[in-house]
Design an enzyme around this catalytic site. Structure first.
Site, PDB file in Angstrom:
ATOM      1  N   ASP A 103       0.745   3.431   4.458  1.00 31.02           N
ATOM      2  CA  ASP A 103      -0.374   4.160   3.871  1.00 31.02           C
ATOM      3  C   ASP A 103      -1.454   4.412   4.924  1.00 31.02           C
ATOM      4  OD1 ASP A 103      -0.960   1.474   4.053  1.00 31.02           O
ATOM      5  OD2 ASP A 103      -1.791   1.282   2.037  1.00 31.02           O
TER       6      ASP A 103
ATOM      7  N   GLY B 235       0.766  -1.242   0.000  1.00 30.29           N
ATOM      8  CA  GLY B 235       0.000   0.000   0.000  1.00 30.29           C
ATOM      9  C   GLY B 235       0.795   1.289   0.000  1.00 30.29           C
TER      10      GLY B 235
ATOM     11  N   ASP C 221      -4.469   0.829  10.779  1.00 34.46           N
ATOM     12  CA  ASP C 221      -5.840   0.454  11.134  1.00 34.46           C
ATOM     13  C   ASP C 221      -5.795  -0.146  12.546  1.00 34.46           C
ATOM     14  OD1 ASP C 221      -8.453  -0.484  11.086  1.00 34.46           O
ATOM     15  OD2 ASP C 221      -8.187  -1.823   9.423  1.00 34.46           O
TER      16      ASP C 221
ATOM     17  N   PHE D 290     -13.904   2.069   5.180  1.00 42.22           N
ATOM     18  CA  PHE D 290     -13.050   1.313   4.277  1.00 42.22           C
ATOM     19  C   PHE D 290     -12.792   2.192   3.065  1.00 42.22           C
ATOM     20  CE2 PHE D 290     -11.809  -1.543   0.935  1.00 42.22           C
ATOM     21  CZ  PHE D 290     -10.787  -2.226   1.580  1.00 42.22           C
TER      22      PHE D 290
ATOM     23  N   LYS E 221      -6.727   5.110  11.333  1.00 44.21           N
ATOM     24  CA  LYS E 221      -8.092   4.844  11.819  1.00 44.21           C
ATOM     25  C   LYS E 221      -8.043   4.661  13.337  1.00 44.21           C
ATOM     26  CE  LYS E 221      -9.561   2.140   7.837  1.00 44.21           C
ATOM     27  NZ  LYS E 221      -9.978   0.793   7.431  1.00 44.21           N
TER      28      LYS E 221
ATOM     29  N   ASP F 258      -6.121  -0.626  -1.498  1.00 42.76           N
ATOM     30  CA  ASP F 258      -6.837  -1.528  -2.408  1.00 42.76           C
ATOM     31  C   ASP F 258      -8.047  -2.191  -1.769  1.00 42.76           C
ATOM     32  OD1 ASP F 258      -5.161  -3.201  -0.664  1.00 42.76           O
ATOM     33  OD2 ASP F 258      -5.886  -4.848  -1.909  1.00 42.76           O
TER      34      ASP F 258
HETATM   35  P1  IMP Z   1      -3.464  -2.994  10.311  1.00 46.07           P
HETATM   36  O1  IMP Z   1      -2.425  -4.072  10.454  1.00 46.07           O
HETATM   37  O2  IMP Z   1      -4.820  -3.450  10.794  1.00 46.07           O
HETATM   38  O3  IMP Z   1      -3.060  -1.678  10.924  1.00 46.07           O
HETATM   39  O4  IMP Z   1      -3.689  -2.770   8.787  1.00 46.07           O
HETATM   40  C1  IMP Z   1      -2.734  -2.194   8.003  1.00 46.07           C
HETATM   41  C2  IMP Z   1      -2.907  -2.576   6.559  1.00 46.07           C
HETATM   42  O5  IMP Z   1      -4.229  -2.972   6.248  1.00 46.07           O
HETATM   43  C3  IMP Z   1      -2.624  -1.387   5.687  1.00 46.07           C
HETATM   44  O6  IMP Z   1      -1.289  -1.366   5.288  1.00 46.07           O
HETATM   45  C4  IMP Z   1      -3.519  -1.628   4.495  1.00 46.07           C
HETATM   46  O7  IMP Z   1      -2.842  -2.428   3.561  1.00 46.07           O
HETATM   47  C5  IMP Z   1      -4.668  -2.418   5.034  1.00 46.07           C
HETATM   48  N1  IMP Z   1      -5.851  -1.567   5.280  1.00 46.07           N
HETATM   49  C6  IMP Z   1      -6.328  -1.128   6.450  1.00 46.07           C
HETATM   50  N2  IMP Z   1      -7.424  -0.377   6.289  1.00 46.07           N
HETATM   51  C7  IMP Z   1      -7.654  -0.342   4.955  1.00 46.07           C
HETATM   52  C8  IMP Z   1      -8.652   0.316   4.142  1.00 46.07           C
HETATM   53  O8  IMP Z   1      -9.584   1.024   4.598  1.00 46.07           O
HETATM   54  N3  IMP Z   1      -8.528   0.127   2.822  1.00 46.07           N
HETATM   55  C9  IMP Z   1      -7.545  -0.630   2.237  1.00 46.07           C
HETATM   56  N4  IMP Z   1      -6.601  -1.236   2.959  1.00 46.07           N
HETATM   57  C10 IMP Z   1      -6.652  -1.089   4.316  1.00 46.07           C
END
Ligand code: IMP
Length: 187
Positions: A110, A55, A113, A162, A141, A169
């Site tokens: 990017d 991302g 979350d 989302f 987020k 993506d």
């Molecule tokens: P985390 O490990 O839950 O913090 O997620 C991180 C990864 O999840 C990011 O690098 C993104 O690739 C993906 N991600 C999280 N939220 C979104 C979203 O709303 N759209 C697309 N990809 C997301």
């Protein structure tokens, strides 16, 4: 082909519809703001950026072209997301292959979350004893965040939406939109 760059207010990615959330001009302003802060904090240093694939590749490329400080960049690849949900387990697909020992590292993501992906990279980095580690993410987020690291350069806090575009993506598609779109569940 032109339709991608025409700033449509609604797009379709695979089986879902998305509506405009953040324009390319707003994105540009946010990235410039982050670049200015990094330039200020790293004056005279040569940070090593570590972009998280897939991302962060667009954010990383925009950010680096706005920076005045000298820098180097490398990428790591982690995978945690399936469809529109965090997968709970993070797999390392490409590891650290730069000499991060003794370097000022700035991780580029990017979107943060749950924070799981970043937490895994932070854990992996400990092995390499960098001088310092900071985090820059385009968006965050906060309401979904479950970890306890702090984000040093956060472009924008967003609600638990989302989103696609600007490197983000939905099942591998939609990364190439220059603007960011949020899932439109009214359709
Ligand atoms: P985390 O490990 O839950 O913090 O997620 C991180 C990864 O999840 C990011 O690098 C993104 O690739 C993906 N991600 C999280 N939220 C979104 C979203 O709303 N759209 C697309 N990809 C997301």
């Amino acid at each position: 082909m032109l339709e991608l760059y025409d700033n449509p207010s609604r797009i379709r990615v695979r089986d879902k519809f998305f509506r405009l959330y953040l324009s390319r001009d707003q994105i540009d302003e946010i990235v410039s703001g982050i670049a200015g802060r990094i330039d200020h904090d790293y004056s005279g240093k040569t940070p090593l950026f570590l972009g998280i694939l897939n991302g962060a590749f667009i954010f990383a490329s925009d950010l680096l072209r706005k920076l005045q400080v000298q820098s180097e960049i490398s990428f790591v690849k982690y995978s945690s997301y399936h469809g529109m949900a965090s997968a709970e387990t993070v797999n390392r697909l490409i590891g650290l292959n730069e000499k991060v020992n003794g370097r000022d590292v700035i991780i580029l993501e990017d979107i943060v979350d749950t924070g799981l992906t970043m937490a895994k990279l932070l854990e992996d980095l400990k092995e390499y004893s960098p001088t310092s580690v900071k985090i820059a993410c385009f968006c965050f987020k906060k309401a979904a965040f479950r970890e306890n690291f702090s984000i040093d350069y956060c472009g924008l806090e967003i609600p638990k939406l989302f989103v696609v575009g600007y490197g983000l993506d939905y099942n591998g598609a939609g990364r190439n939109f220059p603007d960011i779109y949020q899932l439109d569940e009214t359709v």
